[in-house]
Design a protein around this motif. Structure first.
Motif, PDB file in Angstrom:
ATOM      1  N   ALA A  34     -33.626   1.205 -21.704  1.00  0.00           N
ATOM      2  CA  ALA A  34     -33.590  -0.219 -21.380  1.00  0.00           C
ATOM      3  C   ALA A  34     -32.285  -0.812 -21.884  1.00  0.00           C
ATOM      4  CB  ALA A  34     -34.772  -0.940 -22.009  1.00  0.00           C
ATOM      5  N   VAL A  35     -31.430  -1.189 -20.951  1.00  0.00           N
ATOM      6  CA  VAL A  35     -30.115  -1.718 -21.315  1.00  0.00           C
ATOM      7  C   VAL A  35     -30.245  -2.978 -22.153  1.00  0.00           C
ATOM      8  CG1 VAL A  35     -28.020  -2.778 -20.402  1.00  0.00           C
ATOM      9  CG2 VAL A  35     -28.915  -0.685 -19.377  1.00  0.00           C
ATOM     10  N   GLU A  36     -31.189  -3.834 -21.797  1.00  0.00           N
ATOM     11  CA  GLU A  36     -31.314  -5.107 -22.503  1.00  0.00           C
ATOM     12  C   GLU A  36     -31.586  -4.902 -23.995  1.00  0.00           C
ATOM     13  OE1 GLU A  36     -30.423  -7.816 -21.072  1.00  0.00           O
ATOM     14  OE2 GLU A  36     -30.159  -6.705 -19.208  1.00  0.00           O
ATOM     15  N   LYS A  37     -32.374  -3.887 -24.331  1.00  0.00           N
ATOM     16  CA  LYS A  37     -32.650  -3.598 -25.741  1.00  0.00           C
ATOM     17  C   LYS A  37     -31.389  -3.133 -26.457  1.00  0.00           C
ATOM     18  CE  LYS A  37     -37.569  -2.485 -25.335  1.00  0.00           C
ATOM     19  NZ  LYS A  37     -38.609  -1.463 -25.537  1.00  0.00           N
ATOM     20  N   LEU A  38     -30.584  -2.331 -25.774  1.00  0.00           N
ATOM     21  CA  LEU A  38     -29.351  -1.858 -26.385  1.00  0.00           C
ATOM     22  C   LEU A  38     -28.351  -2.997 -26.570  1.00  0.00           C
ATOM     23  CD1 LEU A  38     -28.683   1.603 -24.694  1.00  0.00           C
ATOM     24  CD2 LEU A  38     -29.554   1.139 -26.979  1.00  0.00           C
ATOM     25  N   ILE A  39     -28.325  -3.920 -25.619  1.00  0.00           N
ATOM     26  CA  ILE A  39     -27.415  -5.065 -25.727  1.00  0.00           C
ATOM     27  C   ILE A  39     -27.736  -5.880 -26.979  1.00  0.00           C
ATOM     28  CG2 ILE A  39     -26.817  -7.295 -24.693  1.00  0.00           C
ATOM     29  CD1 ILE A  39     -27.037  -5.969 -21.962  1.00  0.00           C
ATOM     30  N   LYS A  40     -29.017  -5.986 -27.296  1.00  0.00           N
ATOM     31  CA  LYS A  40     -29.437  -6.790 -28.450  1.00  0.00           C
ATOM     32  C   LYS A  40     -29.319  -6.028 -29.771  1.00  0.00           C
ATOM     33  CE  LYS A  40     -32.706  -9.458 -25.657  1.00  0.00           C
ATOM     34  NZ  LYS A  40     -34.135  -9.768 -25.400  1.00  0.00           N
ATOM     35  N   SER A  41     -29.104  -4.725 -29.721  1.00  0.00           N
ATOM     36  CA  SER A  41     -29.037  -3.940 -30.954  1.00  0.00           C
ATOM     37  C   SER A  41     -27.697  -4.142 -31.652  1.00  0.00           C
ATOM     38  CB  SER A  41     -29.237  -2.455 -30.648  1.00  0.00           C
ATOM     39  OG  SER A  41     -28.086  -1.914 -30.031  1.00  0.00           O
ATOM     40  N   ASP A  42     -27.649  -3.742 -32.911  1.00  0.00           N
ATOM     41  CA  ASP A  42     -26.433  -3.911 -33.712  1.00  0.00           C
ATOM     42  C   ASP A  42     -25.553  -2.670 -33.715  1.00  0.00           C
ATOM     43  OD1 ASP A  42     -27.201  -6.484 -34.463  1.00  0.00           O
ATOM     44  OD2 ASP A  42     -28.390  -5.721 -36.151  1.00  0.00           O
ATOM     45  N   ASP A  43     -25.951  -1.646 -32.997  1.00  0.00           N
ATOM     46  CA  ASP A  43     -25.199  -0.390 -33.012  1.00  0.00           C
ATOM     47  C   ASP A  43     -23.885  -0.541 -32.256  1.00  0.00           C
ATOM     48  OD1 ASP A  43     -27.399   0.849 -34.290  1.00  0.00           O
ATOM     49  OD2 ASP A  43     -28.386   1.053 -32.346  1.00  0.00           O
ATOM     50  N   ASP A  44     -22.770  -0.221 -32.922  1.00  0.00           N
ATOM     51  CA  ASP A  44     -21.485  -0.336 -32.236  1.00  0.00           C
ATOM     52  C   ASP A  44     -21.130   0.921 -31.466  1.00  0.00           C
ATOM     53  OD1 ASP A  44     -21.004   1.314 -34.350  1.00  0.00           O
ATOM     54  OD2 ASP A  44     -19.304   0.190 -35.155  1.00  0.00           O
ATOM     55  N   LYS A  68     -22.723  -2.841 -18.839  1.00  0.00           N
ATOM     56  CA  LYS A  68     -23.050  -4.136 -19.443  1.00  0.00           C
ATOM     57  C   LYS A  68     -22.893  -4.097 -20.957  1.00  0.00           C
ATOM     58  CE  LYS A  68     -26.614  -5.991 -16.309  1.00  0.00           C
ATOM     59  NZ  LYS A  68     -28.069  -6.277 -16.232  1.00  0.00           N
ATOM     60  N   LEU A  69     -22.917  -2.896 -21.511  1.00  0.00           N
ATOM     61  CA  LEU A  69     -22.871  -2.752 -22.963  1.00  0.00           C
ATOM     62  C   LEU A  69     -21.452  -2.971 -23.458  1.00  0.00           C
ATOM     63  CD1 LEU A  69     -25.169   0.378 -23.145  1.00  0.00           C
ATOM     64  CD2 LEU A  69     -25.793  -1.936 -23.772  1.00  0.00           C
ATOM     65  N   LYS A  70     -20.992  -4.200 -23.370  1.00  0.00           N
ATOM     66  CA  LYS A  70     -19.631  -4.547 -23.744  1.00  0.00           C
ATOM     67  C   LYS A  70     -19.452  -4.454 -25.263  1.00  0.00           C
ATOM     68  CE  LYS A  70     -18.156  -5.493 -19.621  1.00  0.00           C
ATOM     69  NZ  LYS A  70     -17.132  -4.623 -18.986  1.00  0.00           N
ATOM     70  N   ASN A  71     -18.204  -4.251 -25.673  1.00  0.00           N
ATOM     71  CA  ASN A  71     -17.861  -4.153 -27.091  1.00  0.00           C
ATOM     72  C   ASN A  71     -18.667  -3.074 -27.804  1.00  0.00           C
ATOM     73  OD1 ASN A  71     -16.099  -6.442 -26.812  1.00  0.00           O
ATOM     74  ND2 ASN A  71     -17.908  -7.757 -26.912  1.00  0.00           N
ATOM     75  N   ARG A  72     -18.999  -2.046 -27.055  1.00  0.00           N
ATOM     76  CA  ARG A  72     -19.786  -0.946 -27.594  1.00  0.00           C
ATOM     77  C   ARG A  72     -19.152   0.360 -27.160  1.00  0.00           C
ATOM     78  NH1 ARG A  72     -25.269  -2.222 -28.419  1.00  0.00           N
ATOM     79  NH2 ARG A  72     -24.645  -4.287 -27.734  1.00  0.00           N
ATOM     80  N   PHE A  73     -19.137   1.355 -28.025  1.00  0.00           N
ATOM     81  CA  PHE A  73     -18.716   2.688 -27.629  1.00  0.00           C
ATOM     82  C   PHE A  73     -19.937   3.418 -27.076  1.00  0.00           C
ATOM     83  CE2 PHE A  73     -15.476   1.510 -30.702  1.00  0.00           C
ATOM     84  CZ  PHE A  73     -14.318   1.915 -30.052  1.00  0.00           C
ATOM     85  N   ILE A  74     -19.831   3.907 -25.832  1.00  0.00           N
ATOM     86  CA  ILE A  74     -20.951   4.516 -25.126  1.00  0.00           C
ATOM     87  C   ILE A  74     -20.607   5.967 -24.789  1.00  0.00           C
ATOM     88  CG2 ILE A  74     -22.469   4.415 -23.119  1.00  0.00           C
ATOM     89  CD1 ILE A  74     -22.735   2.043 -24.991  1.00  0.00           C
ATOM     90  N   TYR A  75     -21.441   6.877 -25.253  1.00  0.00           N
ATOM     91  CA  TYR A  75     -21.263   8.291 -24.961  1.00  0.00           C
ATOM     92  C   TYR A  75     -22.519   8.784 -24.261  1.00  0.00           C
ATOM     93  CZ  TYR A  75     -17.824   7.306 -28.523  1.00  0.00           C
ATOM     94  OH  TYR A  75     -16.803   6.716 -29.237  1.00  0.00           O
ATOM     95  N   VAL A  76     -22.371   9.223 -23.022  1.00  0.00           N
ATOM     96  CA  VAL A  76     -23.515   9.699 -22.239  1.00  0.00           C
ATOM     97  C   VAL A  76     -23.544  11.218 -22.335  1.00  0.00           C
ATOM     98  CG1 VAL A  76     -24.593   9.784 -19.968  1.00  0.00           C
ATOM     99  CG2 VAL A  76     -23.339   7.727 -20.678  1.00  0.00           C
ATOM    100  N   SER A  77     -24.597  11.746 -22.930  1.00  0.00           N
ATOM    101  CA  SER A  77     -24.701  13.185 -23.171  1.00  0.00           C
ATOM    102  C   SER A  77     -25.838  13.766 -22.344  1.00  0.00           C
ATOM    103  CB  SER A  77     -24.949  13.445 -24.662  1.00  0.00           C
ATOM    104  OG  SER A  77     -25.120  14.825 -24.901  1.00  0.00           O
TER     105      SER A  77
END
Length: 258
Positions: A34-44, A68-77
């Motif tokens: 759920a993207v919305e949950k990740l957007i609200k999380s504090d994980d950078d 959508k996960l702006k200002n976040r480092f995203i690694y898809v594994s």
């Protein structure tokens, strides 16, 4: 950096006889992405990790949702034993390009190998050995980060067979090796493990709530595989997280060189 699991509504079709995930309640342990949950999380920094083969595509997660996960480092594994079609590969390449262009992540795709000669018996719903090798080479040629997953290391598969796999993957420089988790009530356990190999208990801390699972660790075989991989001037890792970190450091080095 936290690893975020997600699971889809479509069960994995690989039908691996040794699969321990069948007896875990995947839906309750690893909530659907759920993207919305990740957007609200504090994980950078977040590693997005599907629970089972091919679920990343079964979920049909739109590219725009991940971005959508702006200002976040995203690694898809992604790790798989299934085929990935052209449209899916193009999707991964587009996502990889966007994350790299913004300098905030990448896609990594691994292909799994637990054996070479017993796929029809142990992994009936998967692709052939040769298809896996070809897929891994194709993905690497697309410029997407890759690795080979030798997991689980099966105690009844010979060291020679595992060395053959490493030799066949001469174009791969990174390997992840892992032990065999087992369901002691499964047919696989009764047929292949019970009375033949020692089973120990291991705390699995990377779940949402730590659990204790039954595991078979072939220490000597794993040690010899480590040595063989190093002899080939390649790297080995004991976890996907460490593999991702190695590619993060590589990307930072590439950026500095530029």
């Amino acid at each position: 950096m936290k690893r975020k699991f997600f699971s889809g509504n479509v069960p994995c079709g690989a039908s691996c006889s040794y699969c321990f995930a069948k007896w875990q309640n995947v839906e309750s342990k690893h909530p659907i992405f759920a993207v919305e949950k990740l957007i609200k999380s504090d994980d950078d920094s977040v590693i997005i990790y599907p629970c089972c083969d091919s679920e990343f595509f079964e979920q049909s997660i739109p590219l725009k949702d991940i971005l959508k996960l702006k200002n976040r480092f995203i690694y898809v594994s992604i790790s798989t034993k299934q085929m990935i079609n052209t449209n899916q590969l193009n999707y991964l390449k587009l996502l990889d390009n966007e994350l790299k262009r913004e300098n905030r992540g990448f896609v990594k795709l691994s292909v799994s190998f637990s054996n070479k000669y017993y796929i029809d018996r142990l992994e009936k719903g998967t692709t052939t050995y040769r298809q896996r090798v070809n897929l891994l080479e194709q993905v690497q040629n697309m410029g997407i980060y890759t690795s080979a997953i030798i997991k689980p290391i099966l105690p009844f598969i010979t060291l020679t067979e595992y060395k053959e796999i490493i030799d066949d993957l001469a174009f791969i420089k990174k390997f992840v090796l892992g032990d065999l988790y087992v369901d002691i009530n499964s047919r696989f356990y009764k047929e292949y493990i019970e009375g033949k190999y020692d089973v120990s208990i291991r705390k699995v801390a990377w779940l949402n709530e730590p659990e204790y699972w039954n595991v078979i660790e072939d220490v000597e075989k794993k040690r010899q595989l480590y040595e063989y991989i190093e002899k080939k001037s390649c790297e080995y890792f004991e976890s996907d997280n460490n593999l991702i970190l190695s590619y993060i450091h590589k990307k930072m080095g590439d950026f500095i060189d530029e």
